[in-house]
Design a protein around this motif. Structure first.
Motif, PDB file in Angstrom:
ATOM      1  N   UNK A 133       3.499 -19.358   8.420  1.00  0.00           N
ATOM      2  CA  UNK A 133       3.107 -21.156   9.377  1.00  0.00           C
ATOM      3  C   UNK A 133       3.627 -20.931  10.420  1.00  0.00           C
ATOM      4  N   UNK A 134       4.718 -20.700  10.840  1.00  0.00           N
ATOM      5  CA  UNK A 134       5.270 -20.348  12.056  1.00  0.00           C
ATOM      6  C   UNK A 134       4.066 -19.181  12.792  1.00  0.00           C
ATOM      7  N   UNK A 135       3.628 -18.243  12.296  1.00  0.00           N
ATOM      8  CA  UNK A 135       2.501 -17.703  13.168  1.00  0.00           C
ATOM      9  C   UNK A 135       0.994 -18.776  13.516  1.00  0.00           C
TER      10      UNK A 135
ATOM     11  N   UNK B 156      -4.445 -16.581  16.558  1.00  0.00           N
ATOM     12  CA  UNK B 156      -4.948 -15.987  15.601  1.00  0.00           C
ATOM     13  C   UNK B 156      -5.246 -16.073  14.187  1.00  0.00           C
ATOM     14  N   UNK B 157      -4.609 -17.193  13.722  1.00  0.00           N
ATOM     15  CA  UNK B 157      -5.153 -17.128  12.376  1.00  0.00           C
ATOM     16  C   UNK B 157      -6.338 -17.378  12.074  1.00  0.00           C
ATOM     17  N   UNK B 158      -7.293 -18.588  12.557  1.00  0.00           N
ATOM     18  CA  UNK B 158      -8.302 -18.585  13.282  1.00  0.00           C
ATOM     19  C   UNK B 158      -9.818 -17.422  12.603  1.00  0.00           C
TER      20      UNK B 158
END
Length: 202
Positions: free
Chosen positions: A6-8, A15-17
């Motif tokens: 969650x923090x990332x 970066x998550x997408x």
């Protein structure tokens, strides 16, 4: 791990997408289809020698769990938006409970004397049949260009790993709803929805 994820996302959302490019490709990553099994002893069965005294909890990688949640939420949105689930489904259904089911039975009987038969399916979640779930999704006309194909990919090439102090076993999984998954109860409802649509005479 979930908190780190969650923090990332909050700090570096871009970066998550890319991790969820699989949504566009309609393919569930194989590394997220490998689960770790933790045998959890059921209360009151500490001294039993039967293997059924354990409830297998499936630990799934956080990325896979997020994708599972996205997938099942989209499927349930499609089901509820098109009124595809039987109104008499009370289990694992938002804003419904066992109390609502009891009240529905009372209203149906309208004060008449009746005999009630209750059935319990042994190992229900373990026996969930994936081809049956996929067939129901077809009957629900789930958009094949993304929802159905992603679900089909999810149910393919799944493996489970059980590790103890002395051994490690890995096996292919071909049926069942993992204990601890967010989609299990909802796919269970989808699989057995057709039973509630059967007509019974009074």
């Amino acid at each position: 791990m979930g908190e780190i994820y969650q923090r990332i996302y909050k700090q570096f959302p871009t970066f998550i997408y890319p991790l969820y490019e699989c949504l566009r490709r309609r393919s569930f990553p194989k590394k997220w289809k490998r689960v770790k099994i933790i045998p959890n002893r059921k209360p009151g069965k500490e001294t039993s020698k039967d293997v059924s005294k354990f409830r297998p909890i499936s630990l799934i990688k956080v990325g896979g769990k997020v994708l599972e949640k996205i997938l099942i939420n989209m499927i349930m949105h499609h089901a509820y938006s098109n009124n595809l689930l039987n109104y008499n489904q009370f289990g694992f259904t938002p804003k419904k409970s066992a109390i609502d089911a009891a009240l529905a039975v009372e209203e149906y009987l309208e004060g008449h004397i009746a005999v009630l038969i209750s059935l319990d399916i042994k190992g229900a979640f373990d026996a969930a049949w994936w081809p049956g779930i996929l067939e129901t999704l077809k009957e629900f006309n789930c958009p094949k260009n993304y929802l159905y194909n992603l679900a089909e990919s999810y149910f393919s090439e799944r493996t489970a790993v059980l590790t103890t102090s002395s051994i490690q076993m890995e096996r292919e999984v071909t049926k069942g709803c993992p204990q601890g998954s967010c989609w299990g109860p909802r796919f269970w409802n989808i699989q057995y929805s057709s039973l509630l649509n059967l007509e019974f005479g009074k």
